[in-house]
Write an enzyme that holds these catalytic residues in place. Structure first.
Site, PDB file in Angstrom:
ATOM      1  N   GLU A  47       0.866  -1.188   0.000  1.00  0.00           N
ATOM      2  CA  GLU A  47       0.000   0.000   0.000  1.00  0.00           C
ATOM      3  C   GLU A  47       0.893   1.226   0.000  1.00  0.00           C
ATOM      4  OE1 GLU A  47      -3.061   2.466   2.745  1.00  0.00           O
ATOM      5  OE2 GLU A  47      -3.243   0.287   2.920  1.00  0.00           O
ATOM      6  N   HIS A  55       1.767   4.820  -2.039  1.00  0.00           N
ATOM      7  CA  HIS A  55       0.929   5.761  -2.769  1.00  0.00           C
ATOM      8  C   HIS A  55       1.726   6.700  -3.672  1.00  0.00           C
ATOM      9  CE1 HIS A  55      -2.246   4.456  -0.057  1.00  0.00           C
ATOM     10  NE2 HIS A  55      -1.390   4.627   0.929  1.00  0.00           N
ATOM     11  N   HIS A  92      -9.265   0.638  -0.233  1.00  0.00           N
ATOM     12  CA  HIS A  92      -8.594   1.640   0.598  1.00  0.00           C
ATOM     13  C   HIS A  92      -9.633   2.539   1.269  1.00  0.00           C
ATOM     14  CE1 HIS A  92      -6.265   5.264   1.584  1.00  0.00           C
ATOM     15  NE2 HIS A  92      -5.257   4.436   1.698  1.00  0.00           N
ATOM     16  N   ASP A 115       2.633   1.971   3.861  1.00  0.00           N
ATOM     17  CA  ASP A 115       1.801   3.175   3.699  1.00  0.00           C
ATOM     18  C   ASP A 115       2.642   4.394   3.344  1.00  0.00           C
ATOM     19  OD1 ASP A 115      -0.595   4.487   3.518  1.00  0.00           O
ATOM     20  OD2 ASP A 115      -0.997   4.547   5.665  1.00  0.00           O
TER      21      ASP A 115
END
Length: 323
Positions: free
Chosen positions: A7, A9, A162, A286
């Site tokens: 995950e 971004h 998400h 993250d």
């Protein structure tokens, strides 16, 4: 030990000027952490690879940052999905051993979403899908979206679900009456995002998504978005009541996978491990919202065998995403 972070971004300048302009404006006004966050989101090239090397992260699954395209008007969503998927494809082309892509889709137009999915898989080899929560108050249990889910199932592409903020009436009812900053955090990363995502997963199960699409696999982050603690309790809604083919807990163990995504909390990990088993847990950091270095250090500290650590670090992701 190979590490695959799931995950992680990114954004484009156009996206930060459009759907995520609030973040860009905050970065321009405040600077500091927000300015660095914007810079890190935009970097899907050599700088990000160097940061991965420094923190011993071998591969990132790149996902368009929240709020994604799910809250946009259909035509705007189509444009942003295509443009951001193009930027992602170029990043993967330049660093094919370090990145792979999860597609953003304009799910407000399911045929267009299916077409975009098939295009990015066929042309660029994307390995999955990212969906940022509900689409303007409509959840994936709504049969309106099921042709997208059916195509994901047929193509064996996992969906990373998400968090996104709850619909505005929910935010007003649940999180109103507090100071603005507390309300924003309570509705978002402090609590609401995670409850919202858990609710979405349960709606999908209770709405019959996995009875209709039994091979569909989804991924949620943040050590399960509170679901592990409720995994046995939700079975009070038994198949005799729900009409489902199996208990809710069975679907949570057979159709859902779970990542860290910044929840570097040992008690939460142990709860997840006890509830779903090691084969359903995968590494993520993250980035850039949370620290890659801290996530990687947490992985190394887990009280599991070397074989189980390797499953969490890379083996489970390799199997699920076909990499």
């Amino acid at each position: 030990m190979r590490t695959i972070a799931l995950e992680e971004h990114f954004a484009t300048l156009a996206f930060l000027d459009g759907p995520d302009r609030r973040l860009k404006e905050r970065a321009e006004q405040v600077g500091g952490r927000f300015a660095k966050l914007v810079a890190d989101l935009l970097d899907i090239g050599d700088g990000r690879v160097a940061a991965m090397d420094a923190d011993s992260v071998d591969v990132q699954a790149l996902t368009l940052t929240a709020p994604g395209v799910e809250q946009l008007e259909v035509e705007e969503a189509k444009t942003f999905a295509r443009e951001t998927n193009a930027a992602l494809a170029e990043a993967v082309r330049r660093h094919p051993t370090r990145f792979f892509g999860l597609a953003a889709l304009p799910i407000g137009d399911p045929p267009a979403a299916v077409a975009e999915l098939e295009r990015v898989v066929g042309e660029h080899g994307f390995k999955g899908i990212v969906i940022n929560g509900h689409h303007r108050g409509r959840y994936l249990d709504d049969r309106f979206f099921w042709q997208v889910l059916a195509r994901a199932e047929r193509l064996k592409l996992p969906i990373y679900l998400h968090p996104t903020p709850s619909p505005k009436p929910v935010i007003d009812a649940w999180y109103g009456g507090l100071t603005p900053m507390v309300s924003e955090m309570m509705a978002g990363p402090g609590w609401g995002w995670h409850i919202e995502t858990a609710l979405h997963v349960l709606r999908m199960i209770l709405g019959g998504v996995f009875d209709a699409h039994p091979e569909l696999q989804i991924v949620v982050g943040h050590m399960g978005e509170t679901l592990p603690a409720m995994l046995q309790r939700v079975d009070v809604m038994a198949p005799a009541m729900t009409g489902l083919k199996k208990p809710i807990s069975a679907t949570l163990r057979q159709n859902v996978h779970y990542t860290f995504s910044g929840f570097n909390f040992l008690p939460a990990f142990l709860e997840l491990l006890l509830q779903v088993g090691v084969d359903r847990i995968m590494f993520s950091t993250d980035h850039p919202y949370q620290s890659m270095a801290e996530g990687r250090a947490f992985l190394d500290r887990l009280p599991v065998s070397d074989a189980d650590r390797a499953r969490i670090a890379h083996g489970n992701a390799e199997r699920l995403f076909g990499i």
